[in-house]
Design an enzyme around this catalytic site. Structure first.
Site, short mmCIF file in Angstrom:
data_model
loop_
_atom_site.label_atom_id
_atom_site.label_comp_id
_atom_site.label_asym_id
_atom_site.label_seq_id
_atom_site.Cartn_x
_atom_site.Cartn_y
_atom_site.Cartn_z
N GLN A 1 0.71 -0.85 -0.26
CA GLN A 1 -0.09 0.20 -0.28
C GLN A 1 0.69 1.26 -0.23
OE1 GLN A 1 -2.49 -0.01 3.41
NE2 GLN A 1 -4.07 2.06 2.12
N HIS B 1 -8.31 2.07 -0.75
CA HIS B 1 -8.63 1.77 -1.76
C HIS B 1 -9.16 0.85 -2.33
CE1 HIS B 1 -4.62 2.24 -2.01
NE2 HIS B 1 -4.63 2.09 -3.09
P1 DGP Z 1 -1.48 1.30 -3.37
O1 DGP Z 1 0.02 0.99 -4.23
O2 DGP Z 1 -2.35 0.18 -3.27
O3 DGP Z 1 -1.15 2.09 -2.10
O4 DGP Z 1 -2.41 2.39 -4.13
C1 DGP Z 1 -2.16 3.37 -4.94
C2 DGP Z 1 -2.37 3.71 -6.21
O5 DGP Z 1 -3.12 4.87 -6.57
C3 DGP Z 1 -1.24 3.41 -7.48
O6 DGP Z 1 -1.36 2.62 -8.51
C4 DGP Z 1 -1.41 4.43 -8.09
C5 DGP Z 1 -2.35 5.35 -7.51
N1 DGP Z 1 -1.88 7.01 -7.87
C6 DGP Z 1 -1.91 7.80 -6.94
N2 DGP Z 1 -1.47 9.41 -6.94
C7 DGP Z 1 -2.55 8.92 -7.95
C8 DGP Z 1 -3.48 10.65 -8.14
O7 DGP Z 1 -3.31 11.75 -8.08
N3 DGP Z 1 -5.18 10.54 -8.85
C9 DGP Z 1 -4.82 9.40 -9.23
N4 DGP Z 1 -5.94 8.65 -10.58
N5 DGP Z 1 -4.23 7.65 -9.06
C10 DGP Z 1 -3.31 8.54 -8.18
#
Ligand code: DGP
Length: 113
Positions: A93, A99
């Site tokens: 994470q 999420h």
């Molecule tokens: P995790 O590694 O499970 O915590 O996933 C976090 C996800 O969030 C990763 O796939 C990239 C995405 N992410 C991070 N910052 C942003 C953002 O500002 N906007 C969007 N749409 N996605 C983001």
């Protein structure tokens, strides 16, 4: 949570590319997609991770799961999909706001990396 990026996106302090929204949850497309369809589903309420959920979140969690099914249908994932909840350090994470990753439009491998 003032510094939480997903709180900001879910509450439109920062805009994103949204796939679905209601009064409890927000769904938007991942910035670094790992599949042709990669949607993140988050509660509007700040919860740090699955590990921080409480009994009082039961209805919210059920709501999220049922909406994921609807979002998957809207995204055309009739062949199937994967839902992932990375939790904590070993779970990979990186954003500390609960999420659900909805991944689809490609065949998934098992075991996961
Ligand atoms: P995790 O590694 O499970 O915590 O996933 C976090 C996800 O969030 C990763 O796939 C990239 C995405 N992410 C991070 N910052 C942003 C953002 O500002 N906007 C969007 N749409 N996605 C983001």
């Amino acid at each position: 949570m003032e510094d939480c990026i997903f709180c900001k996106i879910a509450n439109h302090v920062i805009e994103s590319n949204y796939a679905y929204e209601d009064e409890l949850i927000s769904a938007f497309y991942d910035l670094e997609p790992q599949a042709p369809v990669h949607v993140l589903i988050v509660p509007k309420k700040h919860i740090g991770s699955l590990d921080e959920t409480q009994e009082e979140d039961s209805a919210l969690l059920a709501h999220i799961m049922l909406k994921i099914k609807e979002i998957a249908a809207k995204e055309g994932l009739e062949k199937g999909y994967r839902v992932v909840i990375n939790t904590g350090e070993d779970g990979g994470q990186s954003v500390h706001h609960l999420h659900f990753h909805l991944l689809g439009k490609r065949a998934m491998n098992w075991p996961p990396g």
